[in-house]
Scaffold this active site. Structure first.
Site, PDB file in Angstrom:
ATOM      1  N   GLU A 115      -0.026  -4.345  11.325  1.00 38.70           N
ATOM      2  CA  GLU A 115      -0.534  -2.992  11.081  1.00 38.70           C
ATOM      3  C   GLU A 115       0.220  -2.117  12.085  1.00 38.70           C
ATOM      4  O   GLU A 115      -0.091  -2.102  13.273  1.00 38.70           O
ATOM      5  CB  GLU A 115      -2.043  -2.905  11.319  1.00 38.70           C
ATOM      6  CG  GLU A 115      -2.885  -3.648  10.290  1.00 38.70           C
ATOM      7  CD  GLU A 115      -2.994  -2.928   8.949  1.00 38.70           C
ATOM      8  OE1 GLU A 115      -2.614  -1.738   8.862  1.00 38.70           O
ATOM      9  OE2 GLU A 115      -3.457  -3.563   7.985  1.00 38.70           O
TER      10      GLU A 115
ATOM     11  N   GLU B  86       1.585   3.884   2.976  1.00 37.14           N
ATOM     12  CA  GLU B  86       1.989   3.393   4.296  1.00 37.14           C
ATOM     13  C   GLU B  86       3.510   3.390   4.385  1.00 37.14           C
ATOM     14  O   GLU B  86       4.161   2.352   4.419  1.00 37.14           O
ATOM     15  CB  GLU B  86       1.372   2.002   4.523  1.00 37.14           C
ATOM     16  CG  GLU B  86      -0.154   2.054   4.483  1.00 37.14           C
ATOM     17  CD  GLU B  86      -0.856   0.704   4.361  1.00 37.14           C
ATOM     18  OE1 GLU B  86      -0.169  -0.332   4.448  1.00 37.14           O
ATOM     19  OE2 GLU B  86      -2.083   0.690   4.164  1.00 37.14           O
TER      20      GLU B  86
ATOM     21  N   ARG C 268      -2.966   4.994  -2.395  1.00 40.02           N
ATOM     22  CA  ARG C 268      -2.874   3.649  -1.797  1.00 40.02           C
ATOM     23  C   ARG C 268      -2.625   2.556  -2.839  1.00 40.02           C
ATOM     24  O   ARG C 268      -1.915   1.576  -2.584  1.00 40.02           O
ATOM     25  CB  ARG C 268      -4.200   3.359  -1.081  1.00 40.02           C
ATOM     26  CG  ARG C 268      -4.421   1.919  -0.637  1.00 40.02           C
ATOM     27  CD  ARG C 268      -5.810   1.809  -0.004  1.00 40.02           C
ATOM     28  NE  ARG C 268      -6.247   0.458   0.241  1.00 40.02           N
ATOM     29  CZ  ARG C 268      -6.130  -0.183   1.402  1.00 40.02           C
ATOM     30  NH1 ARG C 268      -5.538   0.403   2.414  1.00 40.02           N
ATOM     31  NH2 ARG C 268      -6.603  -1.397   1.566  1.00 40.02           N
TER      32      ARG C 268
ATOM     33  N   HIS D 122       2.119  -3.338   7.161  1.00 32.55           N
ATOM     34  CA  HIS D 122       1.152  -2.299   6.781  1.00 32.55           C
ATOM     35  C   HIS D 122       1.075  -1.264   7.894  1.00 32.55           C
ATOM     36  O   HIS D 122       1.665  -1.421   8.949  1.00 32.55           O
ATOM     37  CB  HIS D 122      -0.239  -2.920   6.600  1.00 32.55           C
ATOM     38  CG  HIS D 122      -0.365  -3.814   5.412  1.00 32.55           C
ATOM     39  ND1 HIS D 122      -0.972  -3.418   4.261  1.00 32.55           N
ATOM     40  CD2 HIS D 122       0.058  -5.087   5.190  1.00 32.55           C
ATOM     41  CE1 HIS D 122      -0.932  -4.405   3.373  1.00 32.55           C
ATOM     42  NE2 HIS D 122      -0.306  -5.434   3.921  1.00 32.55           N
TER      43      HIS D 122
ATOM     44  N   HIS E 252       0.857  -1.187   0.000  1.00 33.90           N
ATOM     45  CA  HIS E 252       0.000   0.000   0.000  1.00 33.90           C
ATOM     46  C   HIS E 252       0.894   1.238   0.000  1.00 33.90           C
ATOM     47  O   HIS E 252       1.688   1.450   0.923  1.00 33.90           O
ATOM     48  CB  HIS E 252      -0.935   0.002   1.209  1.00 33.90           C
ATOM     49  CG  HIS E 252      -2.044  -0.991   1.085  1.00 33.90           C
ATOM     50  ND1 HIS E 252      -2.547  -1.696   2.142  1.00 33.90           N
ATOM     51  CD2 HIS E 252      -2.751  -1.374  -0.015  1.00 33.90           C
ATOM     52  CE1 HIS E 252      -3.527  -2.494   1.698  1.00 33.90           C
ATOM     53  NE2 HIS E 252      -3.664  -2.305   0.400  1.00 33.90           N
TER      54      HIS E 252
END
Ligand SMILES: [Zn+2]
Length: 411
Positions: free
Chosen positions: A370, A173, A226, A295, A170
């Protein structure tokens, strides 16, 4: 004349860059199905809104970036469904302006700033030259715009089981490639005996930026991009590479609308980046026992699956190991993570790389971080948090790899 031309080029370069002055990020928590459905409709046809955390289920927070001119309309929509919002970020541009140090520190590649794709690739070249016989360049394929998906393999001895590290799928990020490169550096330079043992015990396939077009685009044009940058004849470009893998594709938690940030693409592996990377991974699949992806944001450690809540065969092991990993992470400097499968912990989703790896190759240790934070900066985590973030992440990764080593019964 030359000076004028330079000025013109500079002005044009900046003129093409999206700005986010007075864009706000609001957090809303849907409390009933009607509110959730309206939010899902908005995500499918965002029309200028950008979902930083998409709607998934009742009582799950949703983060939405809103351009200033759309605030009145957005407030009307919320009022019509009796949904309250909380301003999480008051001015996105301010966070963009303060995300990076004003002056680039003189230390080359010191993880005190975010680096461009060219800088990351130059650093990978430096590693190839500096550690001959240990570091080998690898290429995961070529992107839509013709960039190579560069990585490196770190290997101290033949016949080791392998670990794959995947970053930057992504584009926005940025903490993901920063963390992956930091870990890669530690694999090569750490004097810590535990690290050295893990470096000797596994081979590492490391891809810091598997969506290079998107990453470049976030540096040159739109910080909040993204997706990939493919042009499929739609008015909106790109697909969500992490909804595009051929495993329960488009079943849930992905969009068929090309303008959505979670657009799954026109078909499984419609995006060249996921197609070529999957081919590369298939070619080494009998070698790796761990697939780890990075992520942001939300501070979660996730494992398969996203398409349903059924337990994978080693669910208990993955949960307990994940809990041990985030406990060690928290001990490092207090950062709190939650652990669980994707479906129940973040949101139902399908076509993600980790689930494809697990589903197709039955790889036993697959996790997805994450990373920081929990929404105060979102994707715009200040660069002065890179080292702490990467360091605590490494601590959790060490817990996972030590366990994997023991269970795989190799030494
Ligand atoms: Zn992501």
């Amino acid at each position: 004349m030359l000076r004028f031309l330079c000025l013109l080029i500079l002005t044009t370069a900046f003129a093409n860059r999206a700005t986010f002055d007075n864009y706000q990020v609001h957090r809303v928590v849907p409390e009933n199905q009607e509110q959730l459905n309206i939010l899902k409709d908005l995500e499918d046809d965002p029309n200028g809104l950008s979902f930083w955390v998409g709607p998934s289920r009742i009582q799950k927070a949703v983060d939405i970036m809103i351009p200033p001119h759309m605030l009145p309309r957005f407030n009307d929509i919320l009022a019509s469904i009796n949904l309250k919002s909380e301003v999480y970020i008051g001015n996105v541009q301010h966070l963009i302006d303060t995300e990076r140090p004003k002056v680039r520190p003189t230390v080359d590649f010191g993880w005190t700033d975010y680096y461009t794709l060219d800088e990351i690739y130059a650093w990978l070249d430096f590693l190839n030259e500096t550690y001959p016989g240990v570091v080998t360049p690898i290429v995961g394929g070529e992107s839509y715009e013709g960039r190579q998906i560069h990585g490196v393999k770190v290997s101290h001895r033949a016949g080791n089981p392998s670990v794959v590290l995947e970053g930057g799928i992504h584009a926005r990020e940025w903490i993901s490639p920063a963390t992956v490169t930091y870990i890669l550096n530690k694999l090569l330079t750490s004097q810590d005996p535990v690290m050295q043992d893990l470096v000797q015990s596994f081979d590492y396939y490391v891809f810091p930026v598997v969506n290079p077009d998107g990453y470049v685009y976030t540096h040159t044009t739109d910080r909040m991009w993204r997706k990939t940058r493919s042009q499929g004849g739609n008015r909106c470009f790109g697909a969500d590479a992490n909804r595009n893998f051929d495993f329960h594709w488009l079943e849930i938690g992905a969009s068929s609308s090309p303008c959505s940030d979670t657009y799954a693409g026109s078909a499984p592996f419609s995006e060249i980046e996921t197609r070529v990377l999957s081919e590369y991974l298939t070619s080494i699949a009998d070698q790796f026992d761990a697939y780890l992806t990075f992520h942001s944001y939300s501070q979660l450690l996730l494992f398969p699956y996203g398409h349903n809540n059924d337990n994978v065969s080693n669910y208990d092991e993955l949960l307990a190991l994940g809990q041990a990993a985030v406990s060690a992470l928290a001990n490092n400097n207090g950062t709190q993570y939650a652990v669980g499968n994707i479906y129940s912990t973040i949101y139902p989703t399908s076509g993600v790389s980790m689930d494809w790896v697990r589903g197709v190759f039955n790889t036993p240790y697959t996790y997805s971080w994450e990373l920081r934070d929990k929404g105060n900066h979102g994707f715009l985590l200040p660069a002065d948090q890179i080292i702490d973030t990467a360091e605590e992440t490494l601590v959790s990764l060490i817990v996972i790899l030590r366990h994997a080593k023991e269970k795989l019964g190799r030494n």
